[in-house]
Design an enzyme around this catalytic site. Sequence first.
Site, PDB file in Angstrom:
ATOM      1  N   ARG A  20      -4.063  -2.752   4.026  1.00 38.06           N
ATOM      2  CA  ARG A  20      -2.783  -3.449   4.099  1.00 38.06           C
ATOM      3  C   ARG A  20      -3.054  -4.864   4.623  1.00 38.06           C
ATOM      4  O   ARG A  20      -4.026  -5.093   5.346  1.00 38.06           O
ATOM      5  CB  ARG A  20      -1.845  -2.723   5.053  1.00 38.06           C
ATOM      6  N   LYS A  61      -2.944   8.479  10.586  1.00 40.41           N
ATOM      7  CA  LYS A  61      -3.941   8.541   9.516  1.00 40.41           C
ATOM      8  C   LYS A  61      -4.371   7.150   9.054  1.00 40.41           C
ATOM      9  O   LYS A  61      -5.396   7.012   8.395  1.00 40.41           O
ATOM     10  CB  LYS A  61      -3.413   9.350   8.336  1.00 40.41           C
ATOM     11  N   HIS A 134       0.871  -6.602  -2.318  1.00 42.44           N
ATOM     12  CA  HIS A 134       0.646  -5.172  -2.083  1.00 42.44           C
ATOM     13  C   HIS A 134       0.036  -4.511  -3.320  1.00 42.44           C
ATOM     14  O   HIS A 134      -0.602  -3.465  -3.223  1.00 42.44           O
ATOM     15  CB  HIS A 134       1.962  -4.495  -1.689  1.00 42.44           C
ATOM     16  N   ARG A 137      -3.579  -3.552  -3.163  1.00 39.08           N
ATOM     17  CA  ARG A 137      -3.839  -2.253  -2.538  1.00 39.08           C
ATOM     18  C   ARG A 137      -3.757  -1.138  -3.596  1.00 39.08           C
ATOM     19  O   ARG A 137      -4.598  -0.245  -3.639  1.00 39.08           O
ATOM     20  CB  ARG A 137      -2.822  -2.051  -1.422  1.00 39.08           C
ATOM     21  N   HIS A 160      -2.878   6.915   3.956  1.00 38.35           N
ATOM     22  CA  HIS A 160      -1.535   7.473   3.763  1.00 38.35           C
ATOM     23  C   HIS A 160      -1.325   8.637   4.724  1.00 38.35           C
ATOM     24  O   HIS A 160      -2.241   9.420   4.983  1.00 38.35           O
ATOM     25  CB  HIS A 160      -1.344   7.966   2.330  1.00 38.35           C
ATOM     26  N   TYR A 170       0.165   8.044  -7.377  1.00 32.62           N
ATOM     27  CA  TYR A 170      -0.980   7.868  -8.266  1.00 32.62           C
ATOM     28  C   TYR A 170      -1.242   8.988  -9.256  1.00 32.62           C
ATOM     29  O   TYR A 170      -2.161   8.886 -10.058  1.00 32.62           O
ATOM     30  CB  TYR A 170      -2.242   7.609  -7.423  1.00 32.62           C
TER      31      TYR A 170
END
Length: 192
Positions: A20, A61, A134, A137, A160, A170
Amino acid sequence: MAPFPCSQKYFRTIVDLGLRQGELLGLQWDAVDMDRSILQVRRTAQFFGGLRRRGTPKTDKSTRTLVVPEIANAALNRWAARQAEDRLRIGPAWQDTEHHVFTDESGKPLTANQVSKRYLKLLKSSGLRHVSFHGLRHAAASFRLAEGMSLREVQELLGHSTFVLTANLYTHLMPATHHEAAAKMDALLGSS
């Protein structure tokens, strides 16, 4: 607007590692081990009303250790050498006391606004269509999935909080993988 010198390494790191923007802006050299090619995500930089604040990653996480690809590691090595030269040249006027990885020529840590402006300028000068910042990413995740990385591994790469989040974002990229898996099963089990 003078371009900051680390733009290529900055954007390369995002595409290679899927970080990020706040994670990269908060990255400090003590979290980068170039000898072992690892990077630890443990701090962020957040901006409120133009003020920079140190923060922690988005979720538990999101605090993670990543293996840095060889090319990105080499780019970070070159950037560290360049930054050390700038620090010596400028001396006591060097502005970064927290050892940020990404700074301008005077050692001032980069801001989200600086990076966003530079990113848009790079897209325009390269003749590329607009992709959100973004989106870099998402590109990192897409490239990794295309290379055969599992959704679980992509979840860990991106930090995530849940597998469901990664899968929802995804899964649409997986059909080619399904065909590949079917072909491998055919090869393994043979024809009937």
